[in-house]
Design an enzyme around this catalytic site. Structure first.
Site, PDB file in Angstrom:
ATOM      1  N   GLY A  31      19.413  63.748   8.969  1.00 37.98           N
ATOM      2  CA  GLY A  31      18.805  63.411   7.693  1.00 37.98           C
ATOM      3  C   GLY A  31      19.502  64.037   6.497  1.00 37.98           C
ATOM      4  O   GLY A  31      20.613  64.535   6.586  1.00 37.98           O
ATOM      5  N   HIS A  34      23.749  61.368   2.754  1.00 43.66           N
ATOM      6  CA  HIS A  34      24.750  61.213   1.695  1.00 43.66           C
ATOM      7  C   HIS A  34      25.590  59.999   2.067  1.00 43.66           C
ATOM      8  O   HIS A  34      25.333  59.346   3.092  1.00 43.66           O
ATOM      9  CB  HIS A  34      25.580  62.491   1.542  1.00 43.66           C
ATOM     10  CG  HIS A  34      26.147  63.017   2.820  1.00 43.66           C
ATOM     11  ND1 HIS A  34      27.110  62.342   3.536  1.00 43.66           N
ATOM     12  CD2 HIS A  34      25.861  64.133   3.541  1.00 43.66           C
ATOM     13  CE1 HIS A  34      27.411  63.023   4.620  1.00 43.66           C
ATOM     14  NE2 HIS A  34      26.656  64.113   4.669  1.00 43.66           N
ATOM     15  N   HIS A  37      26.677  59.472   5.699  1.00 40.48           N
ATOM     16  CA  HIS A  37      25.688  58.875   6.614  1.00 40.48           C
ATOM     17  C   HIS A  37      25.573  57.363   6.368  1.00 40.48           C
ATOM     18  O   HIS A  37      25.486  56.578   7.312  1.00 40.48           O
ATOM     19  CB  HIS A  37      24.297  59.485   6.379  1.00 40.48           C
ATOM     20  CG  HIS A  37      24.187  60.937   6.703  1.00 40.48           C
ATOM     21  ND1 HIS A  37      24.020  61.900   5.737  1.00 40.48           N
ATOM     22  CD2 HIS A  37      24.203  61.593   7.886  1.00 40.48           C
ATOM     23  CE1 HIS A  37      23.926  63.087   6.318  1.00 40.48           C
ATOM     24  NE2 HIS A  37      24.038  62.931   7.620  1.00 40.48           N
ATOM     25  N   GLN A 148      33.743  61.310  11.601  1.00 42.03           N
ATOM     26  CA  GLN A 148      34.959  61.991  12.037  1.00 42.03           C
ATOM     27  C   GLN A 148      35.070  63.386  11.411  1.00 42.03           C
ATOM     28  O   GLN A 148      35.816  64.229  11.888  1.00 42.03           O
ATOM     29  CB  GLN A 148      36.178  61.117  11.694  1.00 42.03           C
ATOM     30  CG  GLN A 148      37.524  61.692  12.038  1.00 42.03           C
ATOM     31  CD  GLN A 148      37.679  62.021  13.528  1.00 42.03           C
ATOM     32  OE1 GLN A 148      37.142  61.318  14.390  1.00 42.03           O
ATOM     33  NE2 GLN A 148      38.409  63.090  13.837  1.00 42.03           N
ATOM     34  N   ARG A 187      25.225  70.175   3.817  1.00 42.36           N
ATOM     35  CA  ARG A 187      25.221  71.608   3.498  1.00 42.36           C
ATOM     36  C   ARG A 187      25.949  71.922   2.187  1.00 42.36           C
ATOM     37  O   ARG A 187      25.929  73.077   1.748  1.00 42.36           O
ATOM     38  CB  ARG A 187      25.845  72.407   4.638  1.00 42.36           C
ATOM     39  CG  ARG A 187      24.973  72.432   5.888  1.00 42.36           C
ATOM     40  CD  ARG A 187      25.548  73.339   6.951  1.00 42.36           C
ATOM     41  NE  ARG A 187      24.597  73.652   7.996  1.00 42.36           N
ATOM     42  CZ  ARG A 187      24.616  73.116   9.226  1.00 42.36           C
ATOM     43  NH1 ARG A 187      25.537  72.229   9.556  1.00 42.36           N
ATOM     44  NH2 ARG A 187      23.712  73.483  10.121  1.00 42.36           N
TER      45      ARG A 187
END
Ligand code: PAF
Length: 282
Positions: A31, A34, A37, A148, A187
């Site tokens: 979740g 950004h 995703h 990746q 993060r």
């Protein structure tokens, strides 16, 4: 788009879709979406009939003292973003649905899990392999999409899927970057503005490595030294490792040849960042 929280309901949906001849694409995530995703989801949408995104902050891949509690979460925003790119189902279980009391089995991918990020996070990849194995059982998709950016995770999951005979294709999707080159990561929000500026050290070091290899350098030590020179210009960035290795077994290389993975990890304030690139060296 529907949100499902129970394993049996989710498995039933996927099994019925496959029985009806549909191709199912799985996008496992924790979740706080950004663009990286969303790119996984768009790729799955383009290639599959039914797209299932999983949203689960997996406790077994965090060691005590890591950022499990602090990991950024925004379910309502994530739901809207997934719907916006055409996802069919979000599977968002509670922790006790995934790990009921008494659950004690762990999947260990030996060799690949102890190198690179595994040195600083010795239990991390066992947690990843365990939850991805469970997700492959709950959502028996034909294709599964992974960023990746997490090159070691891709190698671990590919090995685990092959070793445990999961009939799923692992599809790695290229890293999505900020305009200055920083690889997108949930993060990145941990960084203060001055730290964020210096975080370009990772992508710049990879660019320096690429330039050197393109100019003919084949000695891994020389490439790593050039990368370390870049890090020396960014004092807020604490380099953890540079790895120049093959992309399947993650074995360090002395000479660059074939498909080479160049990977870095560094700490910037509260954030631990990773980045990498693949080079085809003739
Ligand atoms: O890459 C991630 O977000 C996680 O490691 C994954 C693959 C969803 C497993 O929890």
């Amino acid at each position: 788009m529907e949100v499902i929280s129970e394993k049996d309901e989710m498995r039933g949906i996927v099994e019925r879709a496959k029985a009806g001849g549909l191709t199912v694409g799985l996008v496992p995530t924790m979740g706080y979406f950004h663009e990286g995703h969303l790119e996984l989801m768009r790729r799955a949408r383009a290639e599959c009939d039914l797209v299932v995104v999983t949203l689960f902050v997996n406790p077994t891949q965090f060691a005590p003292g890591e950022d499990l509690e602090a990991y950024p979460r925004d379910f309502e925003r994530d739901r809207g973003l997934a719907e916006g790119v055409g996802v069919d189902y979000v599977f968002a279980p509670e922790a006790d649905e995934m790990y009921p009391a008494g659950s004690s089995t762990r999947v260990e991918v030996e060799g690949l899990s102890g190198v690179m990020c595994g040195r600083a996070r010795p239990t991390h990849f066992s947690g990843v392999a365990t939850v991805v194995c469970k997700l492959f059982n709950i959502i028996p998709a034909q294709k599964a999409y992974f960023g990746q950016k997490d090159a070691q995770q891709v190698a671990v999951v590919r090995r685990m899927a092959a070793d445990l005979d999961f009939p799923v294709s692992i599809v790695p999707v290229p890293t999505v970057r900020e305009p200055d080159g920083l690889a997108m990561s949930s993060r990145n929000v941990y960084m203060e503005p001055d730290e964020r500026e210096q975080a370009v050290a990772l992508s710049e070091s990879l660019a320096a490595a690429r330039e050197l290899v393109e100019s003919g350098e084949r000695d891994a030590g020389a490439v790593a030294a050039a990368m370390r020179d870049v890090f020396a210009r960014y004092p807020a960035v604490e380099l953890e490792y540079i790895s120049i290795c093959d992309n399947i077994f993650l074995r360090p290389l002395d000479e660059l040849e074939g498909q080479v993975l160049v990977a870095v990890a560094a700490r910037v304030g509260r954030a631990r960042l990773i980045d990498n690139m693949l080079l085809d060296v003739k």
